[in-house]
Scaffold this active site. Sequence first.
Site, mmCIF file in Angstrom:
data_model
loop_
_atom_site.group_PDB
_atom_site.id
_atom_site.type_symbol
_atom_site.label_atom_id
_atom_site.label_comp_id
_atom_site.label_asym_id
_atom_site.label_seq_id
_atom_site.Cartn_x
_atom_site.Cartn_y
_atom_site.Cartn_z
ATOM 1 N N HIS A 1 -51.226 2.179 15.627
ATOM 2 C CA HIS A 1 -52.602 2.448 15.300
ATOM 3 C C HIS A 1 -53.520 2.359 16.555
ATOM 4 O O HIS A 1 -54.494 3.089 16.527
ATOM 5 C CB HIS A 1 -53.073 0.949 14.731
ATOM 6 C CG HIS A 1 -52.513 1.018 13.164
ATOM 7 N ND1 HIS A 1 -52.020 -0.094 12.695
ATOM 8 C CD2 HIS A 1 -52.759 1.755 12.056
ATOM 9 C CE1 HIS A 1 -51.688 -0.068 11.516
ATOM 10 N NE2 HIS A 1 -51.916 1.046 10.948
ATOM 11 N N LYS B 1 -54.439 -6.634 -3.094
ATOM 12 C CA LYS B 1 -53.128 -6.455 -2.350
ATOM 13 C C LYS B 1 -52.945 -7.605 -1.482
ATOM 14 O O LYS B 1 -53.834 -8.130 -0.684
ATOM 15 C CB LYS B 1 -53.313 -5.168 -1.427
ATOM 16 C CG LYS B 1 -52.097 -4.531 -0.780
ATOM 17 C CD LYS B 1 -52.414 -3.239 -0.107
ATOM 18 C CE LYS B 1 -51.201 -2.869 0.811
ATOM 19 N NZ LYS B 1 -51.744 -1.790 1.686
ATOM 20 N N SER C 1 -47.023 -1.206 9.475
ATOM 21 C CA SER C 1 -47.399 -2.563 9.433
ATOM 22 C C SER C 1 -46.316 -3.321 8.307
ATOM 23 O O SER C 1 -45.739 -4.282 8.645
ATOM 24 C CB SER C 1 -48.657 -2.778 8.781
ATOM 25 O OG SER C 1 -49.725 -2.312 9.797
ATOM 26 N N ARG D 1 -47.535 10.526 10.992
ATOM 27 C CA ARG D 1 -46.436 10.169 11.307
ATOM 28 C C ARG D 1 -45.520 11.184 11.252
ATOM 29 O O ARG D 1 -44.621 11.668 11.886
ATOM 30 C CB ARG D 1 -46.083 8.769 10.911
ATOM 31 C CG ARG D 1 -46.577 7.532 11.502
ATOM 32 C CD ARG D 1 -46.586 6.425 10.618
ATOM 33 N NE ARG D 1 -46.797 6.414 9.308
ATOM 34 C CZ ARG D 1 -46.839 5.533 8.482
ATOM 35 N NH1 ARG D 1 -46.728 4.122 8.979
ATOM 36 N NH2 ARG D 1 -47.332 5.531 7.288
#
Length: 181
Positions: A39, A63, A149, A112
Amino acid sequence: MTGPAAHAGPPPTAEAQKGWRHVQRVVCPGSFDPVTAGHLDIIGRAAGLYDEVIVAVLINVTKHSLFTVDERIEMLGQVTSRYGNVKIERFHGLLVDFCAANGITAVIKGLRAVSDFEYEMQMAQMNYRMAKVETLFMTTNPLYSFLSSSLVKEIARYGGDVSGLVPELVLSRLRERLAEE
Ligand code: PNS
């Protein structure tokens, strides 16, 4: 207007482009639970390209997160403090509404791998369809192309070494938080 009214049709003429507003403020949205070196790489590179970068942390009550939104914002603030043009904000609801409220015309996202592409493309096209908000994709530094993460949290939880994958500050916060569990 920030761009053509629709994807279809011929490319805009130079005359039409004169009315376009150039993107100066961009948003890097995400959950950042927690912020990783990947990030930070994208945020830093965006800060080098644009006048102002808003890092927008999604408030997602459904979440389960390891860090509260306040904790994530505080960590983001510390690890981006070297950039004078990066601001940390929070948002809930639609990203395009946050963009409209803050005069933001473009989103920056790190890509990514090919696996990211399909969903990112879908969101990008939907955001453009809803509010003409553009999405700019930046290729992730290959050092971090495997990083997320979620993986960081999982590895740290089971005692694996995540140093170098998150900023030092996040590493110590992770250790503290996981020791409490
Ligand atoms: O770090 P994440 O969890 O992958 O980030 C995803 C995020 C926050 C960028 C995305 O879920 C989002 O933009 N959410 C806001 C809600 C929204 O606008 N949904 C419609 C997308 S087309």
